[in-house]
Write an enzyme that holds these catalytic residues in place. Structure first.
Site, mmCIF file in Angstrom:
data_model
loop_
_atom_site.group_PDB
_atom_site.id
_atom_site.type_symbol
_atom_site.label_atom_id
_atom_site.label_comp_id
_atom_site.label_asym_id
_atom_site.label_seq_id
_atom_site.Cartn_x
_atom_site.Cartn_y
_atom_site.Cartn_z
ATOM 1 N N ASN A 9 -28.250 21.465 11.360
ATOM 2 C CA ASN A 9 -27.116 22.155 11.976
ATOM 3 C C ASN A 9 -25.971 21.151 12.071
ATOM 4 O O ASN A 9 -25.992 20.265 12.918
ATOM 5 C CB ASN A 9 -27.541 22.655 13.371
ATOM 6 C CG ASN A 9 -26.382 23.269 14.139
ATOM 7 O OD1 ASN A 9 -25.289 23.465 13.598
ATOM 8 N ND2 ASN A 9 -26.622 23.572 15.399
ATOM 9 N N LYS A 11 -23.035 21.567 13.043
ATOM 10 C CA LYS A 11 -22.109 21.822 14.158
ATOM 11 C C LYS A 11 -20.662 21.680 13.656
ATOM 12 O O LYS A 11 -20.380 22.002 12.510
ATOM 13 C CB LYS A 11 -22.435 20.912 15.354
ATOM 14 C CG LYS A 11 -23.914 21.037 15.747
ATOM 15 C CD LYS A 11 -24.254 20.433 17.072
ATOM 16 C CE LYS A 11 -25.743 20.615 17.356
ATOM 17 N NZ LYS A 11 -26.144 20.104 18.658
ATOM 18 N N GLY A 174 -28.602 16.330 21.687
ATOM 19 C CA GLY A 174 -27.518 15.346 21.643
ATOM 20 C C GLY A 174 -27.626 14.268 22.702
ATOM 21 O O GLY A 174 -26.674 13.534 22.949
ATOM 22 N N SER A 214 -32.690 16.062 19.557
ATOM 23 C CA SER A 214 -32.841 14.626 19.287
ATOM 24 C C SER A 214 -33.982 14.313 18.307
ATOM 25 O O SER A 214 -34.695 13.323 18.486
ATOM 26 C CB SER A 214 -33.002 13.841 20.591
ATOM 27 O OG SER A 214 -31.842 13.997 21.407
HETATM 28 P P1 13P Z 1 -29.396 16.934 18.149
HETATM 29 O O1 13P Z 1 -30.392 16.738 17.027
HETATM 30 O O2 13P Z 1 -28.089 16.217 17.894
HETATM 31 O O3 13P Z 1 -29.992 16.644 19.473
HETATM 32 O O4 13P Z 1 -29.014 18.502 18.145
HETATM 33 C C1 13P Z 1 -30.015 19.443 18.122
HETATM 34 C C2 13P Z 1 -29.421 20.759 17.891
HETATM 35 O O5 13P Z 1 -28.709 21.288 18.736
HETATM 36 C C3 13P Z 1 -29.676 21.425 16.613
HETATM 37 O O6 13P Z 1 -29.273 22.742 16.629
#
Ligand code: 13P
Length: 254
Positions: A9, A11, A174, A214
């Site tokens: 993802n 984002k 995150g 994470s």
């Molecule tokens: P992280 O891997 O950065 O913690 O994010 C996880 C996430 O929200 C995937 O959709």
């Protein structure tokens, strides 16, 4: 036997040029992914068309990060299933905790989106997960159960076979603080048990349940080795081809 699905993802990261570089890197690395693993990338909307062209003929699948519950119309800023399909998308992430938290998405809305995706041949990756306060309050199972029942309401058994669930504890997203493999396995088993109750055991045994929060190359193998963890939804670590590859290459056949 369930396949392992590792989805990235992205984002709100990567412009077109940066997307091209990352896509080329992932495509090259995916050639040596284990055959039991499906690799999915979910870039921002603006890079989907480019990704669709670049990934043509490659085993890497394309997904989007969100989708409207409507077919079309006066919905400024929204993106429809038809638009996603025209770029080559096969998957769509729905109900990510960031969508729930910052854009007020409810289980009922996510349910409408999931039904719209399924009715139109897209594979939804539906996210659920508790906040830190909810975990500390001992209500994780209750929260996840309510979310699962809400997002899956009215979905038929044949459609359910095409749904992926992503368990993403909000406190692990995150933060660099992943759920331990045992913590994640416990909730994954509860989710599978619930799907078994709502549908059937044979169907529950087929549903892919990803863990997200994470996930990194150095913790992926242990998480993915858990009985009910069938993949990962990766945020930060999917933004570099090497670290994303480190995750999908660490998935052992179960
Ligand atoms: P992280 O891997 O950065 O913690 O994010 C996880 C996430 O929200 C995937 O959709």
């Amino acid at each position: 036997m369930r396949k392992t699905v590792i989805a990235g993802n992205w984002k709100m990261f990567k412009d077109l040029k940066e997307s091209e570089e990352l896509l080329q890197g992932v495509k090259a690395q995916a050639a040596s992914a284990p055959s039991s693993v499906t690799v999915v990338v979910c870039p921002p909307f603006t890079s989907l068309s480019l990704a669709g062209s670049l990934l043509k003929g490659s085993p890497v699948k394309l997904g989007a990060q969100n989708m409207s519950e409507h077919d079309e119309g006066a919905f400024t800023g929204e993106i429809s299933w038809k638009m996603l399909k025209s770029t080559g998308c096969e998957y769509v992430i729905l109900g990510h905790s960031e969508r729930r938290q910052y854009y007020g998405e409810t289980d009922a809305k996510i349910n409408l989106k999931a039904k719209k995706a399924l009715a139109n041949g897209l594979l939804p990756i539906i996210c659920v997960g508790e906040t830190l306060k909810e975990r500390e309050g001992g209500i994780t199972e209750q929260i996840v159960t309510t979310q699962i029942k809400g997002v899956l309401d009215g979905i038929s058994a044949p459609d359910m076979e095409r749904v992926t669930i992503a368990y993403e504890p909000v406190w692990a997203i995150g933060t660099g603080k992943n759920a331990t493999p045992a913590q994640a396995q416990e909730v994954h088993a509860q989710i599978r048990g619930l799907i078994s109750k709502l549908f059937s055991k044979s169907l529950a045994d087929k549903v892919v349940i990803q863990y997200g929060g994470s996930v990194k190359p150095d913790n992926a193998a242990e998480l993915l080795a858990q009985t009910d963890i069938d993949g990962a939804l990766v945020g930060g670590a999917c933004l570099k081809a090497d670290s994303f590859a480190g995750i999908f290459k660490s998935a052992k056949k179960k």
